[in-house]
Design an enzyme around this catalytic site. Structure first.
Site, short mmCIF file in Angstrom:
data_model
loop_
_atom_site.label_atom_id
_atom_site.label_comp_id
_atom_site.label_asym_id
_atom_site.label_seq_id
_atom_site.Cartn_x
_atom_site.Cartn_y
_atom_site.Cartn_z
N ASP A 1 0.77 -1.13 -0.05
CA ASP A 1 0.09 0.29 -0.17
C ASP A 1 0.97 1.43 -0.05
OD1 ASP A 1 0.79 -0.52 2.57
OD2 ASP A 1 -0.69 0.65 3.48
N GLU B 1 -0.03 -1.02 5.60
CA GLU B 1 1.12 -0.47 6.52
C GLU B 1 0.85 0.79 6.82
OE1 GLU B 1 5.28 0.89 7.48
OE2 GLU B 1 4.00 1.46 5.80
#
Length: 353
Positions: free
Chosen positions: A72, A126
């Site tokens: 991400d 994350e």
């Protein structure tokens, strides 16, 4: 569905990965593309959990290493898609950390017979609250998938090795008083004034310097906020000093909190955040071989990263990836081509027969 070709050179593969948008909670398309590559490799056993992928070799080697990177990114800031200019690749996620993801994916697909068994982890979420972190979820629910002798988190580290990481605790030290009109302040007790001993303790504190595996970790204890007050004519009955303690990885969270209670003995302490540190583990054979293969000076990691997830599992870990973390989350995010090629070459040397 977006497709990725892991046989492309590392710069083009990184650009292809950057050009698949994957803001936190929107990693599905990129996870699908990565899964397609991994499942096409007969030497890998692949497990998917949400938008997190774990791919493992099972060659019966004497050591197992783990290489991980998150899929991400933060939201775009007029820096999508990628663009290549000179010796830099620009765009959202180039540094944090799709360059590292590209290196890991290329190695997973093109190195079928590594000298060490390898577990590759590509995980979601994350960049948001830890409760959503895909690596953390696998660690809690399927820790056997993350068993290893040594781990590398491909966070940007200027293509150098940053070993372990410091732990972090945030606390509020709370003082209580009694409200009163400021014109008759003697009838109350000022909670803000009562913070003076807290600030004196912080001002006089001498942080530890701890050497672990030849690396010096420097601790820090700092007030990062102070709050209190009711109105301009009221003696306040509560105040809070917010404190952040960055502690060396030789201390557990429990030990670090005990140290804070000792420093602020008798005071009210509220823990607002806590995360463990990570030991570097440079004495492990796999780590020693890795450092030799990289040929770079090793530095301690002073910030907190997901390497701490591995310490919780008993796996020493380092940060090693392309890109300068200074440019993470910035509009001018970029990664040097030399970092991409250098990191790929070093890891390939370390893992190749």
């Amino acid at each position: 569905m977006a497709r990725l070709d892991p046989t492309r050179d590392i710069v083009r593969l990184t650009a292809d990965i950057v050009d698949i948008a994957s803001e936190s909670f929107q990693e599905a398309e990129l996870a699908d593309a990565v899964e397609d590559v991994l499942r096409s490799q007969p030497h890998l056993e692949v497990t998917r959990d949400g938008h997190t992928l774990v791919a493992r070799t099972t060659l019966g080697r004497g050591e197992r290493v783990l290489i991980a990177g998150h899929l991400d990114t933060v939201p775009a800031n007029d820096n999508f898609p990628s663009r290549l200019e000179g010796d830099l690749l620009w765009g959202l996620g180039t540094c944090d950390m799709k360059g590292g993801v590209a290196v890991a994916l290329k190695l997973a697909a093109t190195l079928p017979d590594p000298v060490r068994d390898v577990t590759f982890v590509f995980y979601e979420a994350e960049e948001v609250a830890a409760v959503h972190n895909g690596l953390g979820r696998v660690a809690r629910e399927q820790p056997e998938l993350l068993e290893a002798d040594f781990a590398i988190l491909m966070e940007p580290s200027v293509a150098s090795v940053e070993a372990g990481c410091q732990g972090t605790i945030r606390i509020d030290v709370v003082t209580r008083g009694e409200r009163a009109h400021s014109a008759r302040s003697w009838r109350g007790s000022n909670a803000i004034h009562a913070t003076a001993p807290i600030l004196a303790t912080l001002a006089g504190y001498e942080p530890r310097r701890v050497v672990i595996d030849g690396l010096e970790y420097r601790e820090g204890l700092n007030a990062v906020g102070i709050s209190g007050g009711v109105a301009g004519n009221v003696v306040p009955d509560e105040a809070r000093v917010s404190i952040n303690y960055r502690f060396a990885p030789d201390r557990s969270e429990t030990e670090a909190l005990a140290h804070l209670h000792e420093l602020f003995a008798g005071m009210e302490i509220v823990v607002t955040d806590s995360a463990p540190g990570a030991l570097p583990g440079l004495d492990r054979p796999a780590a020693a071989a890795f450092i030799e293969a990289i040929g770079a000076e090793v530095a301690p990691k002073f910030g907190w990263t997901d390497v701490a997830q591995f310490t919780q599992l008993g796996v020493p870990a380092v940060n090693y990836g392309p890109g300068d973390p200074v440019y993470a989350h910035k509009q001018d995010e970029h990664v040097p081509i030399a970092h991409l090629t250098g990191v790929e070459d070093a890891l390939r040397r370390w893992l190749s027969p």
